[in-house]
Motif scaffolding. Structure first.
Motif, mmCIF file in Angstrom:
data_model
loop_
_atom_site.group_PDB
_atom_site.id
_atom_site.type_symbol
_atom_site.label_atom_id
_atom_site.label_comp_id
_atom_site.label_asym_id
_atom_site.label_seq_id
_atom_site.Cartn_x
_atom_site.Cartn_y
_atom_site.Cartn_z
ATOM 1 N N GLN A 135 8.719 12.825 -9.601
ATOM 2 C CA GLN A 135 7.602 11.445 -9.444
ATOM 3 C C GLN A 135 7.477 10.007 -8.180
ATOM 4 N N LYS A 136 6.078 9.931 -8.882
ATOM 5 C CA LYS A 136 5.868 9.017 -7.858
ATOM 6 C C LYS A 136 5.043 7.801 -8.416
ATOM 7 N N HIS A 137 5.981 6.579 -7.537
ATOM 8 C CA HIS A 137 5.973 4.931 -7.701
ATOM 9 C C HIS A 137 5.212 4.381 -7.315
ATOM 10 N N ASN A 138 4.342 3.398 -7.503
ATOM 11 C CA ASN A 138 3.627 2.639 -6.469
ATOM 12 C C ASN A 138 4.770 1.751 -5.986
ATOM 13 N N GLY A 139 4.271 1.021 -4.816
ATOM 14 C CA GLY A 139 4.973 -0.430 -3.851
ATOM 15 C C GLY A 139 4.992 -1.361 -4.911
ATOM 16 N N VAL A 140 5.642 -1.980 -4.672
ATOM 17 C CA VAL A 140 5.636 -3.686 -4.722
ATOM 18 C C VAL A 140 6.010 -3.375 -5.807
ATOM 19 N N GLN A 141 7.357 -3.444 -7.045
ATOM 20 C CA GLN A 141 6.988 -3.024 -7.961
ATOM 21 C C GLN A 141 8.824 -3.047 -8.575
ATOM 22 N N VAL B 145 7.065 17.001 2.820
ATOM 23 C CA VAL B 145 5.941 15.765 3.093
ATOM 24 C C VAL B 145 5.451 15.430 1.576
ATOM 25 N N ALA B 146 6.015 14.314 2.026
ATOM 26 C CA ALA B 146 5.758 13.220 1.566
ATOM 27 C C ALA B 146 4.110 11.985 1.403
ATOM 28 N N LEU B 147 3.125 12.685 0.438
ATOM 29 C CA LEU B 147 1.292 11.911 0.999
ATOM 30 C C LEU B 147 1.154 10.664 0.696
ATOM 31 N N ASP B 148 0.808 9.668 1.555
ATOM 32 C CA ASP B 148 1.047 8.564 1.404
ATOM 33 C C ASP B 148 -1.208 8.393 0.451
ATOM 34 N N ASN B 149 -1.503 7.180 0.268
ATOM 35 C CA ASN B 149 -2.621 7.280 -0.232
ATOM 36 C C ASN B 149 -3.913 7.563 0.526
ATOM 37 N N ARG B 150 -3.133 7.775 1.666
ATOM 38 C CA ARG B 150 -4.598 8.485 2.637
ATOM 39 C C ARG B 150 -4.671 9.953 2.978
ATOM 40 N N ARG B 151 -3.819 10.122 2.122
ATOM 41 C CA ARG B 151 -3.279 11.749 2.055
ATOM 42 C C ARG B 151 -2.600 11.972 3.519
ATOM 43 N N THR B 152 -1.679 11.215 4.109
ATOM 44 C CA THR B 152 -1.558 11.505 5.229
ATOM 45 C C THR B 152 -0.080 11.593 5.361
ATOM 46 N N ALA B 153 0.723 12.414 6.177
ATOM 47 C CA ALA B 153 2.810 11.451 6.451
ATOM 48 C C ALA B 153 2.728 11.983 8.118
ATOM 49 N N GLU B 154 4.080 11.581 8.219
ATOM 50 C CA GLU B 154 4.060 12.212 9.612
ATOM 51 C C GLU B 154 6.199 12.175 9.310
ATOM 52 N N GLY B 155 6.285 12.990 10.223
ATOM 53 C CA GLY B 155 7.664 12.737 10.597
ATOM 54 C C GLY B 155 8.564 13.508 11.746
ATOM 55 N N GLU B 156 9.870 13.863 11.259
ATOM 56 C CA GLU B 156 10.435 14.091 12.933
ATOM 57 C C GLU B 156 11.679 15.458 12.718
ATOM 58 N N ASP C 65 1.125 -1.282 -0.145
ATOM 59 C CA ASP C 65 -0.121 0.196 0.183
ATOM 60 C C ASP C 65 1.105 1.028 -0.545
ATOM 61 N N GLU C 66 2.507 0.740 -0.177
ATOM 62 C CA GLU C 66 3.088 2.089 -0.606
ATOM 63 C C GLU C 66 2.721 3.012 -2.006
ATOM 64 N N VAL C 67 4.103 4.473 -2.117
ATOM 65 C CA VAL C 67 4.128 4.895 -2.713
ATOM 66 C C VAL C 67 5.611 5.600 -2.397
ATOM 67 N N TRP C 68 5.831 6.374 -3.389
ATOM 68 C CA TRP C 68 7.312 6.642 -3.581
ATOM 69 C C TRP C 68 7.415 7.713 -4.477
ATOM 70 N N PHE C 69 8.473 8.363 -3.928
ATOM 71 C CA PHE C 69 8.451 9.392 -4.673
ATOM 72 C C PHE C 69 10.115 10.092 -4.744
ATOM 73 N N ASP C 70 10.026 9.840 -6.084
ATOM 74 C CA ASP C 70 11.604 10.150 -6.143
ATOM 75 C C ASP C 70 11.855 11.612 -5.950
ATOM 76 N N ILE C 71 13.497 11.272 -5.451
ATOM 77 C CA ILE C 71 13.548 12.712 -4.647
ATOM 78 C C ILE C 71 14.090 13.753 -5.776
ATOM 79 N N HIS C 72 14.583 13.440 -6.900
ATOM 80 C CA HIS C 72 15.000 14.034 -7.601
ATOM 81 C C HIS C 72 13.685 15.260 -8.764
ATOM 82 N N THR C 73 12.784 14.110 -8.743
ATOM 83 C CA THR C 73 11.924 14.544 -10.356
ATOM 84 C C THR C 73 10.356 14.485 -8.985
#
Length: 930
Positions: A770-776, A819-830, A760-768
């Motif tokens: 671009q959003k990519h889905n997990g398990v690929q 702030v990189a949002l997940d599929n639920r449009r939430t995020a957290e960090g420290e 259920d993850e998404v990953w964002f290229d930190i340079h571009t």
């Protein structure tokens, strides 16, 4: 009197022979195989399934916290004492020693941070076949089977781990040699049932003397063994497990391989000249900790023994196993996979901690509760380090320092190797090349930069050298078997080796770092301990003779601890010189369990080859799994000369590894980052600058490692433990949870394939962005400027984008929040901030904040309300990935002030940029997107 050439002969022959061979490769003939290590060969020859050991149930004693039970070897009637403890945090400890040893056997001190607290044990059942004990938590039980002795740890219907299930327990009792005057004249009158530690060598054992029981020769070196054979070994079976990791240091894959058809993995700290890859040979460090993992559970084995150790690994199938009347249970089908592990050590006792997880994080916590966590490093040490053997003189240092400014490349530390000293006398400076070290250090300090100078543990034997005279007069040198000071050959020629196992020696050594003792030193000078295996050029396997003496103990008992103690004394010296205020930075080459408490480690003398770049990833991952997070490899390779492509790719990889240092051999061409043409200089500059933008994240990760024992750089399976696709990956890694890095490590690469985990993850290229889905498996085209890095959706990472000449120059600079949002449009960090260099954080002088984004509200709250610290830094930008365009954005500060904020929205990439919100980094605030 010997000439200089005669005195230096062994050193020159050793190094010239290696360097002039032209091969630049390890001479494996200098190092033992298992067949050449008498105790390993003996123990490995034991036949599985024929254990002579039996538990004497009538001797069992059970208290609230401890089980004791005698074991007997029916072949020779030797009795052993087994102790079993349930420790807090789901750990079981098993100790096995001789019941009545002829003399005490070595038990490793100083590695455990305290005597581990225990939890209650209780008896569930007992009959003539064995005993069942409750371990309390989660229906865990220990089953002790009597004949043959076997110990199983069971949870519910699952066997978690079995000890001696293959019958490979071996315990060579101490004895007197019959053919010497030491023999006991009363031995013939002793009863056969007496502990054979008091019985002379049997006829069968006498016949084995030639096999190295009492004396052993390797090449030209003879090891006298006054205590005779003393090896210990034990096997462990791990049902359901196919993947095991750890036992660094080896130049091998992350997943450990089976050793059935070759040598076991060896743990014996050695100075191995340009080590061979994908090999179980010993290297500079030995951490006797192994992790086992499957989709259901993670466990660990910590074998607390500092002698030479070999670890056999075999893949098996767990058959049907019945535990008689004690357990109405049949284990699985014959198809269940199983990994069997056997530990073999030359001396000492069996003292093993079974860390039962069940999650990776809990295993990290369990191990940290025993040996401590990663030392919290000064922030500057997480920057870039520039080193070579050797910068020639003060003018060379000044020119290199100026070169970084001229080419706009940040760095924090410049390093000096052995040539900076006066004739390889440590704690000194060459009077001609480094005539005014304080002037040099002050010049660096004026730019908020620092220096590291090497201090090795071998001490030049020279009556004009204060350090040598004091060590000798105090009797602090290790002794040879005859009681005289042990001397070997190393960089200075004839050298003595201080006995760092002695607390008084370590205290004296620490005192030598005081500013009034270490002439020319200043507060911005830090230390590097090399050659601390210890390296002895003319010793057996290029190290110390095992029959050398540390007081009453032989070096063989504690060999793997030596480097640990050297780093301990050095770190203490750097702390003491500041009156206990400043955090030390000490790099070591040799490590043991617990070394994480003391500083950083690097992977030793690698080479400028693509395969050495690749192997740096699993080598550091393996160290991180056993607590040592502060790891790196020499960028560019120590030996040989890298192509410009390899050098650039190594900088790009090293920028995302915990310890980031370039280093090179004396005989290699200079390779400062600007010497490979402007295009490559620009690529290296960008990689180093990326490192500096992430320093807030790195610092936060190291704070967590200090708090929890979790690795900074970690394999993907740590965060995705149920995904088998991650279990053997070692060409990519995670930094914390939130950054996934897949460096380019292939020559001429046009693309890489990165596995992005998480259903259920998404990953964002930190340079571009671009959003990519997990398990690929994502194919990523690359150019020479590419460093594939992805931020996990659901995370918030603070960065500092104003890169300056050093980390200290960036102290008050502003933050940008990604702030990189997940599929639920939430995020957290420290965000963690303190002064970056003192122990004042222990007095709760720090800022620790949590950021969260949910329901279109981004907030910053204080995680530690009782902590006190102030910062001048502020938040100058917020970038939200995976966002929708708001109509307006409102900022509410802690004093109820509201402001409308300016923003830009890139609809093509769903990226929202909020400009100049202006909040102090230590303040409470909420930001609402409408």
């Amino acid at each position: 009197m010997a000439t200089f050439t005669e005195r230096m002969g062994p050193v020159l022959l050793f190094w010239l022979g290696l360097c002039l061979s032209g091969t630049w490769a390890v001479d494996k003939g200098n190092f033992k195989t298992c067949d050449q290590s008498a105790f390993c060969k003996r123990q490995r020859a034991i036949t599985p399934g024929e254990s002579p050991y039996r538990a004497l149930l009538e001797t069992m004693e059970l208290t609230n916290t401890k089980l004791t039970l005698q074991l007997i070897n029916d072949n020779n009637k030797v009795r052993l004492l087994l102790e079993l403890y349930r420790l807090q945090g789901n750990i079981t400890r098993v100790k096995i020693n001789e019941l009545k040893p002829l003399k005490p056997r070595y038990e490793v001190p100083d590695v455990l941070i305290r005597e581990p607290p225990t939890e209650p044990l209780s008896l569930l059942s007992q009959d003539e076949n064995g005993v069942v004990l409750s371990l309390g938590a989660e229906s865990q039980r220990v089953i002790v089977s009597a004949r043959p002795f076997r110990l199983d740890i069971v949870e519910g219907r699952d066997v978690l781990m079995s000890l001696n299930s293959r019958g490979l327990l071996g315990f060579e009792h101490l004895r007197m040699r019959k053919d010497t005057s030491q023999a006991d004249p009363e031995a013939d009158n002793k009863e056969a049932t007496d502990p054979p530690s008091q019985v002379e060598t049997t006829k069968e054992e006498e016949e084995k003397v030639e096999d190295g029981m009492w004396e052993e020769t390797f090449k030209s070196h003879t090891d006298s063994k006054p205590n005779g054979p003393s090896a210990v070994s034990l096997d462990f079976s791990l049902p359901g497990v196919e993947h095991v990791y750890g036992i660094p240091e080896h130049a091998d894959t992350l997943k450990l391989k089976t050793t059935d058809s070759g040598d076991p993995y060896r743990l014996y700290n050695l100075d191995v000249f340009q080590y061979e890859l994908y090999n179980p040979m010993a290297l500079y460090g030995s951490v006797p900790v192994m992790l086992a993992h499957n989709a259901q559970r993670t466990t660990g084995i910590f074998w607390l023994n500092a002698a030479e150790t070999w670890v056999d690994i075999s893949s098996n199938t767990a058959g049907k196993t019945v535990f008689g009347k004690m357990l109405d249970y049949v284990q699985g089908s014959s198809e269940t996979p199983q990994t069997d592990v056997r530990w073999i050590s030359e001396s000492g006792i069996i003292d093993v901690f079974l860390m039962l997880g069940p999650t990776p994080r809990e295993v990290f916590s369990q191990y940290a509760s025993l040996t401590g966590t990663q030392a919290f490093p000064p922030l500057a040490s997480l920057g870039y380090h520039q080193c070579r053997w050797n910068y020639n003189d003060q003018e060379d240092v000044r020119a290199v320092d100026a070169g970084f400014d001229e080419h706009d490349i940040p760095y924090d530390f410049i390093w000096l190797d052995i040539e900076h000293t006066d004739g390889k006398r440590y704690f000194t400076w060459d009077p001609h090349k480094f005539a005014s070290p304080k002037e040099m250090l002050q010049g660096l300090m004026d730019k908020k930069r620092k220096m590291v100078a090497i201090v090795d543990p071998h001490i030049k034997v020279d009556t004009n050298y204060k350090i040598h005279n004091e060590i000798r007069s105090r009797g602090f040198y290790i002794k040879n078997k005859d009681g005289a000071d042990y001397e070997g050959w190393c960089w200075p020629g004839s050298a003595g080796y201080p006995d760092f196992t002695r607390p008084d020696m370590r205290a004296w050594w620490a005192g030598q770092f005081a500013y009034d003792q270490y002439e020319g030193s200043m507060e911005n000078l830090y230390t590097w301990n090399d050659m601390n295996e210890p390296s002895v050029f003319n010793g057996p396997e290029v190290t110390m003779h095992k029959d050398a003496l540390h007081g009453s103990w032989e070096h063989r008992d504690m060999h793997n601890l030596y480097g640990f103690y050297v780093q301990m004394a050095t770190a203490q010296g750097l702390i003491e010189r500041s009156g206990g205020v400043e955090r030390p930075f000490v790099l070591t080459r040799a490590v043991f369990a617990g070394s994480q408490r003391l500083g950083a480690v690097w992977t030793g003398d690698n080479a400028a080859e693509w395969d050495h770049l690749k192997i740096s990833i699993p080598m550091c991952l393996s160290l991180g799994l056993v607590g040592i997070s502060f790891c790196g490899a020499d960028v560019g390779g120590f030996f040989k000369s890298p192509s410009s492509e390899l050098l650039v790719r190594w900088y790009q990889t090293g920028a995302y590894q915990p310890f980031f240092r370039a280093h090179a051999h004396l005989d290699t061409p200079r390779r400062e980052p600007w010497l490979f043409g402007p295009e490559n200089t620009a690529l290296i500059r960008e990689a180093v600058r990326q490192r500096y933008t992430f320093l807030p994240y790195w610092y936060q990760l190291f704070y967590h490692a200090y708090q929890t024992g979790e690795p900074v750089m970690r394999p993907l399976w740590v965060e995705y433990p149920q995904d088998p696709a991650t279990f053997a990956l070692d060409d990519e890694f995670l930094l914390g949870r939130d950054l996934l890095v897949h460096p380019v490590t292939e020559e001429g690469a046009r693309g890489v394939t990165a596995y992005l985990p998480g259903k259920d993850e998404v990953w964002f290229d930190i340079h571009t962005f671009q959003k990519h889905n997990g398990v690929q498996n994502l194919y990523i085209p690359v150019t020479m400027s590419s460093i594939p890095v992805f931020q996990r959706g659901g995370s918030i990472i603070p960065r500092k984008l104003r890169v300056r000449r050093s980390s200290a120059c960036m102290e008050d600079d502003p933050y940008t929040l990604y702030v990189a949002l997940d599929n639920r449009r939430t995020a957290e960090g420290e965000l963690y901030i303190d002064d970056g260099h003192t122990f004042n954080f222990e007095k709760r002088e720090f800022i620790h904040r949590k950021f969260s984004f949910t329901n279109n509200v981004l907030s910053s709250v204080n995680l530690e309300p009782d902590a006190q610290f102030t910062t001048k830094s502020w938040v100058e930008r917020i970038i939200i990935l995976g966002a929708s365009k708001p109509s307006k954005i409102t900022l509410r500060t802690a004093d109820d002030q509201e402001n409308q904020l300016e923003f830009d929205f890139d609809a093509s990439m769903s990226v929202l940029t909020i400009r100049k919100p202006g909040m102090n980094a230590g303040a409470d605030w909420t930001m609402t997107l409408q």
